[in-house]
Design a protein around this motif. Structure first.
Motif, PDB file in Angstrom:
ATOM      1  N   GLN A 197      59.777  72.819  33.038  1.00  0.00           N
ATOM      2  CA  GLN A 197      61.163  73.550  33.785  1.00  0.00           C
ATOM      3  C   GLN A 197      61.778  72.178  34.374  1.00  0.00           C
ATOM      4  OE1 GLN A 197      62.264  76.612  33.347  1.00  0.00           O
ATOM      5  NE2 GLN A 197      60.472  76.598  31.899  1.00  0.00           N
ATOM      6  N   MET A 198      60.869  71.168  34.868  1.00  0.00           N
ATOM      7  CA  MET A 198      61.759  70.119  35.655  1.00  0.00           C
ATOM      8  C   MET A 198      62.399  69.247  34.448  1.00  0.00           C
ATOM      9  SD  MET A 198      58.773  69.067  38.495  1.00  0.00           S
ATOM     10  CE  MET A 198      57.473  69.280  37.583  1.00  0.00           C
ATOM     11  N   GLU A 199      61.656  69.161  33.345  1.00  0.00           N
ATOM     12  CA  GLU A 199      62.217  68.397  32.353  1.00  0.00           C
ATOM     13  C   GLU A 199      63.811  68.941  31.803  1.00  0.00           C
ATOM     14  OE1 GLU A 199      59.170  67.984  29.360  1.00  0.00           O
ATOM     15  OE2 GLU A 199      57.960  66.257  30.508  1.00  0.00           O
ATOM     16  N   LYS A 200      63.680  70.329  31.973  1.00  0.00           N
ATOM     17  CA  LYS A 200      64.861  71.062  31.433  1.00  0.00           C
ATOM     18  C   LYS A 200      65.801  70.784  32.622  1.00  0.00           C
ATOM     19  CE  LYS A 200      62.984  74.936  29.069  1.00  0.00           C
ATOM     20  NZ  LYS A 200      62.617  76.378  29.001  1.00  0.00           N
ATOM     21  N   ILE A 201      65.586  70.500  33.844  1.00  0.00           N
ATOM     22  CA  ILE A 201      66.619  70.407  34.775  1.00  0.00           C
ATOM     23  C   ILE A 201      67.005  68.882  35.032  1.00  0.00           C
ATOM     24  CG2 ILE A 201      66.926  70.786  37.266  1.00  0.00           C
ATOM     25  CD1 ILE A 201      65.139  73.101  37.357  1.00  0.00           C
ATOM     26  N   GLN A 202      65.992  68.320  34.739  1.00  0.00           N
ATOM     27  CA  GLN A 202      66.541  66.703  34.970  1.00  0.00           C
ATOM     28  C   GLN A 202      67.786  66.463  34.252  1.00  0.00           C
ATOM     29  OE1 GLN A 202      64.738  65.027  37.181  1.00  0.00           O
ATOM     30  NE2 GLN A 202      66.248  63.348  37.144  1.00  0.00           N
ATOM     31  N   PRO A 203      68.103  66.446  32.932  1.00  0.00           N
ATOM     32  CA  PRO A 203      69.129  66.426  32.248  1.00  0.00           C
ATOM     33  C   PRO A 203      70.320  66.597  33.045  1.00  0.00           C
ATOM     34  CG  PRO A 203      67.507  66.831  30.729  1.00  0.00           C
ATOM     35  CD  PRO A 203      67.201  67.173  31.984  1.00  0.00           C
ATOM     36  N   ALA A 204      70.306  68.000  33.480  1.00  0.00           N
ATOM     37  CA  ALA A 204      71.537  68.631  33.824  1.00  0.00           C
ATOM     38  C   ALA A 204      71.820  67.838  35.437  1.00  0.00           C
ATOM     39  CB  ALA A 204      71.122  70.031  34.211  1.00  0.00           C
ATOM     40  N   LEU A 231      70.396  71.469  42.146  1.00  0.00           N
ATOM     41  CA  LEU A 231      69.327  71.000  41.139  1.00  0.00           C
ATOM     42  C   LEU A 231      68.267  69.970  41.798  1.00  0.00           C
ATOM     43  CD1 LEU A 231      71.897  70.346  38.273  1.00  0.00           C
ATOM     44  CD2 LEU A 231      70.359  72.211  38.180  1.00  0.00           C
ATOM     45  N   SER A 232      68.733  69.212  42.735  1.00  0.00           N
ATOM     46  CA  SER A 232      67.515  68.395  43.257  1.00  0.00           C
ATOM     47  C   SER A 232      66.798  69.445  44.070  1.00  0.00           C
ATOM     48  CB  SER A 232      68.331  67.564  44.397  1.00  0.00           C
ATOM     49  OG  SER A 232      69.039  66.582  43.719  1.00  0.00           O
ATOM     50  N   SER A 233      67.158  70.299  44.783  1.00  0.00           N
ATOM     51  CA  SER A 233      66.340  70.982  45.638  1.00  0.00           C
ATOM     52  C   SER A 233      65.358  72.043  44.807  1.00  0.00           C
ATOM     53  CB  SER A 233      67.211  72.060  46.356  1.00  0.00           C
ATOM     54  OG  SER A 233      66.420  73.158  47.046  1.00  0.00           O
ATOM     55  N   SER A 234      65.917  72.489  43.710  1.00  0.00           N
ATOM     56  CA  SER A 234      65.113  73.167  42.514  1.00  0.00           C
ATOM     57  C   SER A 234      64.079  72.431  42.072  1.00  0.00           C
ATOM     58  CB  SER A 234      65.938  73.680  41.491  1.00  0.00           C
ATOM     59  OG  SER A 234      66.857  74.399  41.798  1.00  0.00           O
ATOM     60  N   ILE A 235      64.300  71.013  41.649  1.00  0.00           N
ATOM     61  CA  ILE A 235      63.354  70.194  41.007  1.00  0.00           C
ATOM     62  C   ILE A 235      62.231  69.981  42.332  1.00  0.00           C
ATOM     63  CG2 ILE A 235      62.820  67.572  40.466  1.00  0.00           C
ATOM     64  CD1 ILE A 235      65.111  67.639  38.954  1.00  0.00           C
ATOM     65  N   ALA A 236      62.479  69.662  43.731  1.00  0.00           N
ATOM     66  CA  ALA A 236      61.858  69.667  44.771  1.00  0.00           C
ATOM     67  C   ALA A 236      60.675  70.644  44.837  1.00  0.00           C
ATOM     68  CB  ALA A 236      62.606  69.167  46.105  1.00  0.00           C
ATOM     69  N   GLN A 237      61.170  71.730  44.885  1.00  0.00           N
ATOM     70  CA  GLN A 237      60.553  73.257  44.972  1.00  0.00           C
ATOM     71  C   GLN A 237      59.210  73.225  43.812  1.00  0.00           C
ATOM     72  OE1 GLN A 237      63.426  76.111  45.197  1.00  0.00           O
ATOM     73  NE2 GLN A 237      63.896  75.920  47.262  1.00  0.00           N
ATOM     74  N   LEU A 238      59.799  73.035  42.674  1.00  0.00           N
ATOM     75  CA  LEU A 238      58.983  73.007  41.695  1.00  0.00           C
ATOM     76  C   LEU A 238      57.851  71.812  41.572  1.00  0.00           C
ATOM     77  CD1 LEU A 238      61.399  73.365  38.318  1.00  0.00           C
ATOM     78  CD2 LEU A 238      59.658  74.851  39.300  1.00  0.00           C
ATOM     79  N   LYS A 239      58.248  70.688  42.325  1.00  0.00           N
ATOM     80  CA  LYS A 239      57.100  69.874  42.460  1.00  0.00           C
ATOM     81  C   LYS A 239      56.087  70.109  43.497  1.00  0.00           C
ATOM     82  CE  LYS A 239      59.713  65.682  40.946  1.00  0.00           C
ATOM     83  NZ  LYS A 239      60.261  64.246  41.282  1.00  0.00           N
ATOM     84  N   VAL A 240      56.620  70.703  44.407  1.00  0.00           N
ATOM     85  CA  VAL A 240      55.734  71.397  45.599  1.00  0.00           C
ATOM     86  C   VAL A 240      54.653  72.290  44.944  1.00  0.00           C
ATOM     87  CG1 VAL A 240      55.713  72.993  47.680  1.00  0.00           C
ATOM     88  CG2 VAL A 240      57.358  71.054  47.577  1.00  0.00           C
ATOM     89  N   VAL A 241      55.168  73.162  44.320  1.00  0.00           N
ATOM     90  CA  VAL A 241      54.306  74.275  43.699  1.00  0.00           C
ATOM     91  C   VAL A 241      53.467  73.571  42.472  1.00  0.00           C
ATOM     92  CG1 VAL A 241      54.206  76.183  42.059  1.00  0.00           C
ATOM     93  CG2 VAL A 241      56.220  76.129  43.848  1.00  0.00           C
ATOM     94  N   GLN A 242      53.895  72.609  41.812  1.00  0.00           N
ATOM     95  CA  GLN A 242      53.044  71.994  40.683  1.00  0.00           C
ATOM     96  C   GLN A 242      52.079  71.181  41.683  1.00  0.00           C
ATOM     97  OE1 GLN A 242      54.725  68.344  38.883  1.00  0.00           O
ATOM     98  NE2 GLN A 242      53.731  68.788  37.013  1.00  0.00           N
ATOM     99  N   THR A 243      52.100  70.622  42.661  1.00  0.00           N
ATOM    100  CA  THR A 243      51.265  69.852  43.433  1.00  0.00           C
ATOM    101  C   THR A 243      50.300  70.904  44.086  1.00  0.00           C
ATOM    102  OG1 THR A 243      52.890  68.059  44.338  1.00  0.00           O
ATOM    103  CG2 THR A 243      50.900  68.556  45.686  1.00  0.00           C
TER     104      THR A 243
END
Length: 155
Positions: A113-120, A29-41
């Motif tokens: 998508q990041m907001e959906k993953i964060q609670p999990a 989950l941490s890796s998924s959020i990090a990848q989404l942040k890279v794309v978002q940037t």
């Protein structure tokens, strides 16, 4: 469907297995959020670059990247239209305003998508912490039990 397990009823080896599984899930989950942040940037940077496209910059010299370390000189000839990489090698020509809207939609989508993953992720962290605490309690119980048995065998 996931079943509820009382961590207090698990043995120490079972707790270790559960902790390992939770470690993997937290890492994923941490890796998924990090990848989404890279794309978002990347989308944020692309949207910001559109601010350079205005009439006063038309015809100005610029460097066009061929690779990450090689450029060729060029001129900014059209500030009204841009090509956008929409994925898998496809490019779409859009006006600068349409491109801004496109990037805004992508940024908003990734944020959701990041907001959906964060609670999990937070839930998995809490579960892992509960397992670690239970493991600590079990180890203390085993240590106390071993010390008590050692004291009775000496007497």
């Amino acid at each position: 469907m996931a079943q509820t397990v009382n961590v207090g009823e698990l043995t120490l080896p079972q707790l270790e297995l559960l902790k390992g599984q939770l470690d993997q899930e937290v890492e994923f989950l941490s890796s998924s959020i990090a990848q989404l942040k890279v794309v978002q940037t990347k989308y944020v940077e692309a949207k910001d670059c559109l601010n350079v496209l205005n009439k006063s910059n038309e015809g100005k010299d610029l460097l066009v990247p061929l690779t990450s370390s090689m450029y060729v000189p060029g001129k900014l000839s059209d500030v009204e239209r841009v090509l956008i990489d929409v994925g898998t090698g496809y490019y779409v020509e859009k006006t600068a305003d349409d491109a801004r809207d496109f990037f805004k939609r992508k940024i908003d989508f990734l944020t959701k998508q990041m907001e959906k993953i964060q609670p999990a992720l937070q839930e998995k962290h809490a579960m892992k912490q509960a397992v670690v605490e239970m493991m600590s309690q079990k180890i203390q119980q085993l240590t106390a039990l071993g010390a008590a048995q050692g004291a009775t065998t000496k007497a």
